[in-house]
Each structure stands twice: as C-alpha cells, then as structure tokens.
Motif scaffolding. Structure first.
Motif, PDB file in Angstrom:
ATOM      1  N   UNK A 172       1.070  -1.059  -0.305  1.00 34.48           N
ATOM      2  CA  UNK A 172       0.041   0.411   0.057  1.00 34.48           C
ATOM      3  C   UNK A 172       1.111   1.557   0.209  1.00 34.48           C
ATOM      4  N   UNK A 173       0.412   2.142   0.524  1.00 29.23           N
ATOM      5  CA  UNK A 173       1.121   4.171   0.346  1.00 29.23           C
ATOM      6  C   UNK A 173       1.823   3.893   1.131  1.00 29.23           C
ATOM      7  N   UNK A 174       2.134   2.971   2.286  1.00 29.43           N
ATOM      8  CA  UNK A 174       2.055   3.512   3.677  1.00 29.43           C
ATOM      9  C   UNK A 174       3.789   2.804   3.462  1.00 29.43           C
ATOM     10  N   UNK A 175       3.679   1.722   2.823  1.00 30.24           N
ATOM     11  CA  UNK A 175       4.153   0.450   2.953  1.00 30.24           C
ATOM     12  C   UNK A 175       5.816   0.836   1.722  1.00 30.24           C
ATOM     13  N   UNK A 176       5.192   1.885   0.841  1.00 29.90           N
ATOM     14  CA  UNK A 176       5.795   2.091  -0.263  1.00 29.90           C
ATOM     15  C   UNK A 176       6.055   2.938  -0.333  1.00 29.90           C
ATOM     16  N   UNK A 177       6.012   4.259   0.888  1.00 29.14           N
ATOM     17  CA  UNK A 177       6.468   4.826   1.391  1.00 29.14           C
ATOM     18  C   UNK A 177       7.703   5.375   2.205  1.00 29.14           C
ATOM     19  N   UNK A 178       7.559   3.681   2.743  1.00 27.94           N
ATOM     20  CA  UNK A 178       9.015   3.274   3.866  1.00 27.94           C
ATOM     21  C   UNK A 178       9.772   2.827   3.029  1.00 27.94           C
ATOM     22  N   UNK A 179       9.484   2.086   1.852  1.00 29.22           N
ATOM     23  CA  UNK A 179      10.402   1.545   0.755  1.00 29.22           C
ATOM     24  C   UNK A 179      11.523   2.887   0.054  1.00 29.22           C
ATOM     25  N   UNK A 180      10.703   3.873  -0.209  1.00 25.94           N
ATOM     26  CA  UNK A 180      11.634   4.845  -0.632  1.00 25.94           C
ATOM     27  C   UNK A 180      12.514   5.672   0.721  1.00 25.94           C
ATOM     28  N   UNK A 192       5.732  20.574  -5.639  1.00 29.19           N
ATOM     29  CA  UNK A 192       5.258  19.143  -6.181  1.00 29.19           C
ATOM     30  C   UNK A 192       6.030  18.079  -6.531  1.00 29.19           C
ATOM     31  N   UNK A 193       7.570  18.627  -7.697  1.00 31.17           N
ATOM     32  CA  UNK A 193       7.551  17.351  -8.019  1.00 31.17           C
ATOM     33  C   UNK A 193       8.944  16.949  -7.540  1.00 31.17           C
ATOM     34  N   UNK A 194       9.487  17.486  -6.559  1.00 36.62           N
ATOM     35  CA  UNK A 194      10.162  17.479  -5.486  1.00 36.62           C
ATOM     36  C   UNK A 194       9.579  16.422  -4.714  1.00 36.62           C
ATOM     37  N   UNK A 195       8.639  16.228  -4.674  1.00 36.22           N
ATOM     38  CA  UNK A 195       7.630  14.896  -3.526  1.00 36.22           C
ATOM     39  C   UNK A 195       7.233  13.828  -4.880  1.00 36.22           C
ATOM     40  N   UNK A 196       6.929  14.587  -6.232  1.00 32.13           N
ATOM     41  CA  UNK A 196       6.559  13.244  -7.054  1.00 32.13           C
ATOM     42  C   UNK A 196       8.090  12.359  -7.333  1.00 32.13           C
ATOM     43  N   UNK A 197       9.307  13.156  -7.499  1.00 33.19           N
ATOM     44  CA  UNK A 197      10.882  12.370  -7.341  1.00 33.19           C
ATOM     45  C   UNK A 197      10.973  11.269  -5.788  1.00 33.19           C
ATOM     46  N   UNK A 198      10.305  12.077  -5.147  1.00 35.61           N
ATOM     47  CA  UNK A 198      11.100  11.416  -3.538  1.00 35.61           C
ATOM     48  C   UNK A 198       9.860  10.655  -3.417  1.00 35.61           C
ATOM     49  N   UNK A 199       8.833  10.525  -4.426  1.00 35.11           N
ATOM     50  CA  UNK A 199       7.628   9.491  -3.955  1.00 35.11           C
ATOM     51  C   UNK A 199       7.006  10.037  -2.396  1.00 35.11           C
ATOM     52  N   UNK A 200       7.198  10.847  -2.098  1.00 31.85           N
ATOM     53  CA  UNK A 200       6.715  11.007  -0.749  1.00 31.85           C
ATOM     54  C   UNK A 200       5.079  11.322  -0.934  1.00 31.85           C
ATOM     55  N   UNK A 201       4.952  10.369  -0.419  1.00 32.93           N
ATOM     56  CA  UNK A 201       3.199  10.368  -0.950  1.00 32.93           C
ATOM     57  C   UNK A 201       2.219  10.995  -0.222  1.00 32.93           C
ATOM     58  N   UNK A 245       2.118  10.026 -13.595  1.00 29.31           N
ATOM     59  CA  UNK A 245       2.088   8.032 -13.044  1.00 29.31           C
ATOM     60  C   UNK A 245       3.281   7.211 -12.159  1.00 29.31           C
ATOM     61  N   UNK A 246       3.490   7.859 -11.655  1.00 32.17           N
ATOM     62  CA  UNK A 246       4.894   6.681 -11.367  1.00 32.17           C
ATOM     63  C   UNK A 246       4.707   5.653 -11.022  1.00 32.17           C
ATOM     64  N   UNK A 247       5.678   4.393 -11.863  1.00 30.48           N
ATOM     65  CA  UNK A 247       5.756   2.905 -11.324  1.00 30.48           C
ATOM     66  C   UNK A 247       7.101   2.349 -10.987  1.00 30.48           C
ATOM     67  N   UNK A 248       7.283   1.217 -10.683  1.00 26.03           N
ATOM     68  CA  UNK A 248       9.204   0.482 -10.262  1.00 26.03           C
ATOM     69  C   UNK A 248       8.902  -0.295  -8.973  1.00 26.03           C
ATOM     70  N   UNK A 249      10.240  -0.872  -8.658  1.00 27.02           N
ATOM     71  CA  UNK A 249      10.076  -1.720  -7.760  1.00 27.02           C
ATOM     72  C   UNK A 249      10.627  -1.454  -6.732  1.00 27.02           C
ATOM     73  N   UNK A 250      12.480  -1.484  -6.500  1.00 33.81           N
ATOM     74  CA  UNK A 250      12.801  -0.959  -5.415  1.00 33.81           C
ATOM     75  C   UNK A 250      12.982   0.858  -5.159  1.00 33.81           C
ATOM     76  N   UNK A 251      12.742   1.095  -6.572  1.00 33.05           N
ATOM     77  CA  UNK A 251      13.604   2.235  -6.858  1.00 33.05           C
ATOM     78  C   UNK A 251      12.026   2.790  -7.466  1.00 33.05           C
ATOM     79  N   UNK A 252      11.920   4.356  -7.860  1.00 30.70           N
ATOM     80  CA  UNK A 252      11.186   5.293  -9.134  1.00 30.70           C
ATOM     81  C   UNK A 252      11.579   4.411 -10.331  1.00 30.70           C
TER      82      UNK A 252
END
Length: 202
Positions: free
Chosen positions: A22-30, A112-121, A158-165
């Motif tokens: 989910x978003x929380x676990x994705x945030x933690x990974x990034x 906004x785009x720094x938040x996007x690049x960081x995956x800061x949900x 749209x963002x997609x990835x695995x370990x990273x974006x």
C-alpha cells in the motif's frame, strides 16, 4: 554464484516485495535511502510531431539537497533544483538562477515535483487523488490533480517501479505527454561527492 547466496538474494527480494502492499509501505521503502543516482531517458511526445523528442543524461536525487539533472544529449543542460532555488545552464552560456521570490508559481510546481521524485506520498495527498496498484513485478501509483493550477496543466502523473522509481509519465490536459525512464540506479556512495555538493552550493 553460490546457490545459498542466490537463495538468500531471492528471499530478500521476496521479502522486500511483500512489504510493498500500500502507500504507507511504499513510502517506507522509498524513504530507506537519502540518495539515489542513475541515468535517465526522457521522451517528450508532442501531438503535432510523429516521433517523440528524446534526451538522455544522469541525475542525482538528494532528500536533503534536491535534484541534480545533467542532460548530455542531444545537447548539454545542467539543472539544479533545491527547495528555494533553481539554476539552469546550457552549453556555453552563463547559468541562470531563479529564486522562490522571483517566481513563486514556478516553485509551487518545483515543490510538487520534488515530492513526486521522492515518492513523498504524504505530501502528494495534499495535491492529488492517489491510486495504488500492485502488479506481479512492480507497483504503480497514479496521481490525479485535485486543484488549480495543477489540474489545469496535468491530467495525470503516473509513477512505477520496484525498489526505486523506474518510470514517470506526465500526461498533460492538452494531450502532450512526457515519459522519463530511470536506469542504472544506485545508492552508493551514501553521501554527496565534493563535485555534487558544489553543484548544490549556489
């Protein structure tokens, strides 16, 4: 490779994947790494052109400092984005520096785009409706702008990835689209080099 090492790597990969649900676990990974470096390929699809405009280069993303974007082809461009300044330079020209005071709207988009690049949900939820999807081999989040001025420019991000974006797609309201693919990503070294630090010191 030793079969036990192979099994350990598979197990670690499976564990890492199991955590992204989910978003929380994705945030933690990034958020595990404060720095990521790699290569990028950017494809700019403009409706009036049959073929996309392509550019390549390298990037450094620091959670503390900002984004260093170094395009190498088709011509060199150096861009440094921090929370309150933007510096860009083209080959053979003096760099231009823009501050948040000079252009508040530009820095609204920049934050906004720094938040996007960081995956800061957490930060992104203030500006977008977020849909999280988990596939067999990657995660995807689709951001739909909920307020002006973003929703006047972008239909979705749209963002997609695995370990990273690994991919970022900007779909504009007018029909144009930008795709950015990130490859050869690394978190080493874990601190900025002297050359990178110098880029952010302006």
């Amino acid at each position: 490779m030793n079969k036990w090492l192979t099994l350990a790597l598979i197990a670690f990969s499976t564990l890492s994947w199991a955590q992204v649900t989910d978003l929380d676990s994705l945030q933690a990974q990034l958020a595990q790494h404060s720095l990521v470096r790699g290569d990028f390929t950017q494809l700019r699809h403009i409706e009036m052109f049959e073929q996309p405009l392509s550019s390549q280069g390298k990037f450094t993303l620091s959670k503390q400092q900002g984004l260093l974007w170094q395009q190498t082809t088709p011509f060199p461009v150096n861009l440094v984005l921090t929370q309150d300044k933007l510096r860009q330079s083209f080959a053979g020209q003096d760099p231009q520096v823009i501050t948040a005071q000079d252009n508040p709207m530009a820095f609204y988009f920049s934050h906004v785009f720094l938040a996007v690049f960081h995956g800061d949900t957490e930060a992104l939820q203030e500006q977008f409706d977020i849909e999280f999807k988990r596939g067999s081999n990657q995660w995807t989040i689709e951001l739909t702008p909920t307020q002006a001025p973003l929703n006047a420019v972008f239909k979705s991000i749209t963002l997609e990835g695995e370990e990273n974006i690994e991919g970022l797609t900007l779909q504009e309201v007018r029909g144009d689209k930008t795709q950015i693919l990130f490859t050869n990503q690394t978190h080493q070294p874990e601190t900025l080099t002297d050359a990178e630090q110098a880029q952010f010191s302006f």
